[in-house]
Enzyme design. Sequence first.
Site, PDB file in Angstrom:
ATOM      1  N   SER A 184       1.110  -1.319  -0.003  1.00  0.00           N
ATOM      2  CA  SER A 184       0.010  -0.178   0.062  1.00  0.00           C
ATOM      3  C   SER A 184       0.833   1.138  -0.150  1.00  0.00           C
ATOM      4  CB  SER A 184      -0.934   0.000   1.046  1.00  0.00           C
ATOM      5  OG  SER A 184      -1.864   1.135   1.058  1.00  0.00           O
ATOM      6  N   ASP A 366      -8.136  -5.347  -6.723  1.00  0.00           N
ATOM      7  CA  ASP A 366      -8.024  -4.027  -5.629  1.00  0.00           C
ATOM      8  C   ASP A 366      -8.436  -2.750  -6.798  1.00  0.00           C
ATOM      9  OD1 ASP A 366      -7.171  -1.895  -4.095  1.00  0.00           O
ATOM     10  OD2 ASP A 366      -5.141  -2.489  -4.583  1.00  0.00           O
ATOM     11  N   HIS A 419      -6.401  -5.590  -1.960  1.00  0.00           N
ATOM     12  CA  HIS A 419      -5.423  -4.402  -1.704  1.00  0.00           C
ATOM     13  C   HIS A 419      -4.120  -5.083  -0.805  1.00  0.00           C
ATOM     14  CE1 HIS A 419      -3.715  -0.445  -1.404  1.00  0.00           C
ATOM     15  NE2 HIS A 419      -3.963  -0.304  -0.213  1.00  0.00           N
TER      16      HIS A 419
END
Length: 441
Positions: A184, A366, A419
């Site tokens: 991330s 994602d 994600h």
Amino acid sequence: MANKYFSSVLKSLLLLLHLVFLSKQHVDSASIVKFLPGFEGPLPFELETGYIGIGEEEEVQLFYYFIKSERNPKEDPLILWLTGGPGCSSISGLLFENGPLTMKLDVYNGTLPSLVSTTYSWTKTSSMIFLDQPVGTGFSYSRTQQFNKPSDSGEAKRIHEFLQKWLGKHQEFSSNPFYVAGDSYSGLVVPATVQEISKGNYECCNPPINLQGYVLGNPLTDYAIDSNSRIPFAHGMALISDELYESLKKTCKGEYTNVHPRNTQCLKFIEEFNKCTNRILQQLILDPLCETETPDCYIYRYLLTTYWANDATVREALQINKESIGEWVRCYRTIPYDNDIKSSMPYHVNNSISGYRSLIYSGDHDLEVPYLGTQAWIRSLNYSIIDDWRPWMIKNQIAGYTRTYANKMTFATIKGGGHTIEFKPEEASIMFQRWINGQPL
């Protein structure tokens, strides 16, 4: 009377010296943890927790969890894991993504939530440091108010300092192959950290770190590229119609984020796009968007972790300084922070020139940092392909797709992933084990 006064002053001085000693003792402290509240029996792995002081006065105290490899810690790789955010505790990685423990998803009844072992831990073949950073994240804290405001580039320097000090106290790991990993938002910090470590290896006067490469999952890399990939991704996933997509392309001309206020047509179509996707779970578009924290919702584990980490017996077991923080939160969303790296692509280029390996992976469902954006910035680097797009398999089933480049970069998708790898931890673990062992995916 004079003797009484002298005795009183002496006691006060001794008390002051004792407090100073305790304070100094806490700096760079480390504890071996053999039992954790919530887990039945002794831990089946070696866990160390502690603080490393950062800065001239060691005013910043960064908290870490260190778990030795379950295979051969003397020779296995050493991985530093940085959770995204910024401001999200590394416990997210340890308990949800690639650690040896996770939360048992029972309905909370007021008692301490339970922990159970996992089958997918990266510690099966690597030793791992899970670091709470920047300051204010997880159990990390500052002893004073006088410290530099954290930033992307500043964190690269602090993390480098942390590693130098940590390895100085754990010299038995100084020769192990070292990698930095994260996901991330860490897509901005990890490449900068790798470059900082690489530069530091050529400077006086600390021993070099045996840096070999880095691993990134669904990494935020370039604000413009990543954010502008969401609409093409949504179209490819049938979240918006062909007609809306064509209208967006025609009126916005590929710029869907920083739209000029006068471009009312583009703004109108973006509003339509938002109506189509605002009830979608961006981190994994296949999963329901939870209204409440219930056991069937993936975020329920976050609630349980909050209860667990704020329990007094847990803090005592982890040797948390009582003066460090108040309530523990998984993600400190309003953490003071300067987002001063808008694109980490130049760092990828520099790290590639320096010869470091890299694994970049994307959960292919994602919407937050879509794989299309990741593919776009990798493609823009113009690296030669040495192993073209192909499926990678687990037990004769397609687990994702991969491509390898001449600069030692491997890109892989995780089929059905989101994600973070908490959505597909088993597949991610197998992918990582193959890559870290130098095997083709």
